[in-house]
Design an enzyme around this catalytic site. Structure first.
Site, PDB file in Angstrom:
ATOM      1  N   ARG A  55     143.417  94.129 -82.232  1.00 29.50           N
ATOM      2  CA  ARG A  55     142.810  94.829 -83.243  1.00 29.50           C
ATOM      3  C   ARG A  55     143.464  95.381 -84.103  1.00 29.50           C
ATOM      4  O   ARG A  55     143.010  95.357 -85.612  1.00 29.50           O
ATOM      5  CB  ARG A  55     142.190  96.112 -82.310  1.00 29.50           C
ATOM      6  CG  ARG A  55     141.212  96.047 -81.407  1.00 29.50           C
ATOM      7  CD  ARG A  55     140.712  97.529 -80.883  1.00 29.50           C
ATOM      8  NE  ARG A  55     139.994  98.171 -81.880  1.00 29.50           N
ATOM      9  CZ  ARG A  55     138.856  98.044 -81.968  1.00 29.50           C
ATOM     10  NH1 ARG A  55     137.910  97.438 -81.593  1.00 29.50           N
ATOM     11  NH2 ARG A  55     138.021  98.969 -82.941  1.00 29.50           N
ATOM     12  N   GLN A  86     136.054 108.970 -87.188  1.00 29.37           N
ATOM     13  CA  GLN A  86     136.349 108.683 -85.590  1.00 29.37           C
ATOM     14  C   GLN A  86     137.013 107.340 -85.507  1.00 29.37           C
ATOM     15  O   GLN A  86     137.653 106.902 -84.579  1.00 29.37           O
ATOM     16  CB  GLN A  86     135.117 108.636 -84.957  1.00 29.37           C
ATOM     17  CG  GLN A  86     134.369 109.832 -84.566  1.00 29.37           C
ATOM     18  CD  GLN A  86     132.933 109.553 -84.181  1.00 29.37           C
ATOM     19  OE1 GLN A  86     132.501 109.508 -83.127  1.00 29.37           O
ATOM     20  NE2 GLN A  86     132.135 109.422 -85.173  1.00 29.37           N
ATOM     21  N   VAL A  88     139.852 104.658 -85.959  1.00 29.70           N
ATOM     22  CA  VAL A  88     141.269 104.678 -85.872  1.00 29.70           C
ATOM     23  C   VAL A  88     142.156 103.668 -86.908  1.00 29.70           C
ATOM     24  O   VAL A  88     143.064 103.626 -87.150  1.00 29.70           O
ATOM     25  CB  VAL A  88     141.789 104.273 -84.663  1.00 29.70           C
ATOM     26  CG1 VAL A  88     141.184 105.456 -83.463  1.00 29.70           C
ATOM     27  CG2 VAL A  88     141.307 102.801 -83.993  1.00 29.70           C
ATOM     28  N   HIS A 106     140.286 110.708 -84.085  1.00 23.89           N
ATOM     29  CA  HIS A 106     140.504 110.200 -82.732  1.00 23.89           C
ATOM     30  C   HIS A 106     141.820 109.197 -82.843  1.00 23.89           C
ATOM     31  O   HIS A 106     142.432 108.377 -82.212  1.00 23.89           O
ATOM     32  CB  HIS A 106     139.257 108.986 -82.331  1.00 23.89           C
ATOM     33  CG  HIS A 106     138.226 109.675 -81.934  1.00 23.89           C
ATOM     34  ND1 HIS A 106     136.893 109.113 -81.791  1.00 23.89           N
ATOM     35  CD2 HIS A 106     138.060 110.814 -81.538  1.00 23.89           C
ATOM     36  CE1 HIS A 106     136.070 109.915 -81.309  1.00 23.89           C
ATOM     37  NE2 HIS A 106     136.779 110.899 -81.199  1.00 23.89           N
ATOM     38  N   CYS A 137     159.963 104.694 -74.402  1.00 27.73           N
ATOM     39  CA  CYS A 137     160.486 105.693 -75.369  1.00 27.73           C
ATOM     40  C   CYS A 137     162.008 105.783 -75.387  1.00 27.73           C
ATOM     41  O   CYS A 137     162.745 105.887 -74.329  1.00 27.73           O
ATOM     42  CB  CYS A 137     160.007 107.097 -74.891  1.00 27.73           C
ATOM     43  SG  CYS A 137     160.337 108.483 -75.961  1.00 27.73           S
ATOM     44  N   CYS A 140     163.023 109.299 -74.062  1.00 26.44           N
ATOM     45  CA  CYS A 140     162.630 109.915 -72.572  1.00 26.44           C
ATOM     46  C   CYS A 140     162.305 108.590 -71.570  1.00 26.44           C
ATOM     47  O   CYS A 140     161.888 108.851 -70.368  1.00 26.44           O
ATOM     48  CB  CYS A 140     161.343 110.796 -72.362  1.00 26.44           C
ATOM     49  SG  CYS A 140     159.743 110.225 -72.548  1.00 26.44           S
ATOM     50  N   PRO A 206     121.440 102.062 -89.046  1.00 27.19           N
ATOM     51  CA  PRO A 206     120.201 101.057 -88.897  1.00 27.19           C
ATOM     52  C   PRO A 206     119.431 101.546 -87.725  1.00 27.19           C
ATOM     53  O   PRO A 206     118.401 101.156 -87.518  1.00 27.19           O
ATOM     54  CB  PRO A 206     120.998  99.590 -88.661  1.00 27.19           C
ATOM     55  CG  PRO A 206     122.505  99.748 -89.067  1.00 27.19           C
ATOM     56  CD  PRO A 206     122.647 100.971 -89.020  1.00 27.19           C
TER      57      PRO A 206
HETATM   58  N1  APR Z   1     126.332 100.305 -91.154  1.00 28.38           N
HETATM   59  C1  APR Z   1     126.168 101.446 -90.642  1.00 28.38           C
HETATM   60  N2  APR Z   1     125.981 101.659 -89.148  1.00 28.38           N
HETATM   61  C2  APR Z   1     126.301 100.565 -88.402  1.00 28.38           C
HETATM   62  C3  APR Z   1     126.450  99.376 -88.842  1.00 28.38           C
HETATM   63  C4  APR Z   1     126.765  99.309 -90.176  1.00 28.38           C
HETATM   64  N3  APR Z   1     126.809  98.061 -91.093  1.00 28.38           N
HETATM   65  N4  APR Z   1     126.583  98.537 -87.976  1.00 28.38           N
HETATM   66  C5  APR Z   1     126.446  99.233 -86.819  1.00 28.38           C
HETATM   67  N5  APR Z   1     126.094 100.613 -87.166  1.00 28.38           N
HETATM   68  C6  APR Z   1     125.992 101.833 -86.306  1.00 28.38           C
HETATM   69  C7  APR Z   1     125.433 101.525 -84.796  1.00 28.38           C
HETATM   70  O1  APR Z   1     123.871 101.429 -84.993  1.00 28.38           O
HETATM   71  C8  APR Z   1     126.002 102.463 -84.038  1.00 28.38           C
HETATM   72  O2  APR Z   1     125.447 103.634 -84.194  1.00 28.38           O
HETATM   73  O3  APR Z   1     127.306 102.130 -85.944  1.00 28.38           O
HETATM   74  C9  APR Z   1     127.371 102.883 -84.585  1.00 28.38           C
HETATM   75  C10 APR Z   1     128.560 102.486 -83.891  1.00 28.38           C
HETATM   76  O4  APR Z   1     128.710 103.062 -82.808  1.00 28.38           O
HETATM   77  P1  APR Z   1     129.844 103.095 -81.749  1.00 28.38           P
HETATM   78  O5  APR Z   1     130.147 101.580 -81.567  1.00 28.38           O
HETATM   79  O6  APR Z   1     129.522 103.764 -80.498  1.00 28.38           O
HETATM   80  O7  APR Z   1     131.060 103.724 -82.663  1.00 28.38           O
HETATM   81  P2  APR Z   1     131.407 105.290 -82.770  1.00 28.38           P
HETATM   82  O8  APR Z   1     130.075 106.055 -82.863  1.00 28.38           O
HETATM   83  O9  APR Z   1     132.114 105.380 -84.035  1.00 28.38           O
HETATM   84  O10 APR Z   1     132.114 105.575 -81.592  1.00 28.38           O
HETATM   85  C11 APR Z   1     132.631 106.747 -81.300  1.00 28.38           C
HETATM   86  O11 APR Z   1     133.638 106.334 -79.492  1.00 28.38           O
HETATM   87  O12 APR Z   1     134.364 104.548 -78.282  1.00 28.38           O
HETATM   88  C12 APR Z   1     134.908 105.668 -78.907  1.00 28.38           C
HETATM   89  O13 APR Z   1     136.782 106.803 -79.831  1.00 28.38           O
HETATM   90  C13 APR Z   1     135.790 105.584 -79.930  1.00 28.38           C
HETATM   91  O14 APR Z   1     135.776 106.543 -82.006  1.00 28.38           O
HETATM   92  C14 APR Z   1     134.845 105.673 -81.143  1.00 28.38           C
HETATM   93  C15 APR Z   1     134.016 106.789 -80.637  1.00 28.38           C
END
Ligand code: APR
Length: 241
Positions: A55, A86, A88, A106, A137, A140, A206
């Site tokens: 990643r 959220q 990283v 996060h 580490c 520690c 979307p």
């Molecule tokens: N533009 C806008 N929104 C989009 C797009 C785009 N091009 N492509 C996808 N999405 C939306 C999806 O519809 C979905 O609602 O982005 C969202 C992505 O959702 P997740 O993958 O669940 O990501 P996120 O909400 O950031 O997750 C929150 O959960 O997995 C943990 O810590 C991790 O920070 C993350 C947190």
């Protein structure tokens, strides 16, 4: 204009970073929601590090997209501005948003920190060693781990405090929530509290989310298309800018 923007993985999707819950989120048939946990790291730290190294490399090779740039433009015109992301990845920063205008709630993927003590370092510019040994580490001897918040872990209290202080000072005229499934209660809570009685709450996604019912405006489009247009429209039409 006092603004709060909240972003999630969807905002980086158009930069080629897979979202967590989307179809492309799986890695080697493994569910990220199961890899990003303290339990997965305890069971197989090498596998979890491999996923994070990949990643990291993908993020290094990615570029900020028009959604990241639109947020920087909005920040430059707002009297007060905070981004709670959220994500990283470092794409908001690389788009030019000042660190003091954002909270990576996060954590950050380029931070490596000790699983036990406070020792940590940042390694944005370093190439990953694919089969690198697990590091321990220097202080520690515990395993080093990615400096991100995993499922079931506490958020950093200093970061919560920065968000809470921003919310406590005054309510926001504008709250934009973009690219997140808003699965965490604190995300919904911050968005609703920030807008107060009169602020606008705009969702850019979307797909519907638990926050959609509370939004004053829904934009069902990818963030890279919707946000630049929205920001230009707000700057041109709002008397508060
Ligand atoms: N533009 C806008 N929104 C989009 C797009 C785009 N091009 N492509 C996808 N999405 C939306 C999806 O519809 C979905 O609602 O982005 C969202 C992505 O959702 P997740 O993958 O669940 O990501 P996120 O909400 O950031 O997750 C929150 O959960 O997995 C943990 O810590 C991790 O920070 C993350 C947190």
């Amino acid at each position: 204009m006092r603004v709060l923007v909240i972003t999630g993985a969807g905002v980086s999707a158009e930069s080629g970073i897979p979202t967590f819950r989307g179809k492309n989120g799986y890695w080697r048939n493994l569910d990220p929601a199961k890899l990003a946990t303290p339990e997965a790291f305890a069971n197989n730290p090498k596998l979890v590090w491999e996923w994070y190294r990949e990643r990291r490399q993908r993020i290094r090779n990615a570029q900020p997209n028009p959604a990241h740039h639109a947020i920087v433009k909005l920040a430059a015109h707002a009297d007060e501005f905070l981004l709670v992301t959220q994500n990283v990845d470092d794409l908001h920063l690389r788009a030019g948003l000042a660190g003091e205008k954002m909270v990576q709630i996060h954590g950050g993927i380029f931070t490596t920190r000790c699983s036990r003590c406070d020792f940590q370092f940042h390694e944005t510019g370093r190439a990953e060693h694919e089969d690198g040994d697990l590091a321990t580490c220097p202080e520690c001897d515990e395993w080093m781990r990615p400096g991100v918040v995993w499922f079931g872990e506490q958020l950093d209290l200093r970061k919560i405090e920065r968000v809470e202080n921003y919310l406590a000072r005054a309510s926001c005229d504008l709250v934009i929530v973009a690219g997140t499934t808003a699965v965490f209660g604190y995300i919904i809570d911050w968005a609703l509290r920030a807008r107060g009685q009169d602020g606008q709450l705009i969702e850019v996604n979307p797909d519907p989310t638990p926050l959609s019912a509370f939004a004053t405006r829904l934009i069902r489009e990818p963030a890279g298309i919707a946000l630049p247009r929205l920001v230009d429209e707000l700057l041109a039409t709002s008397h508060l800018f």
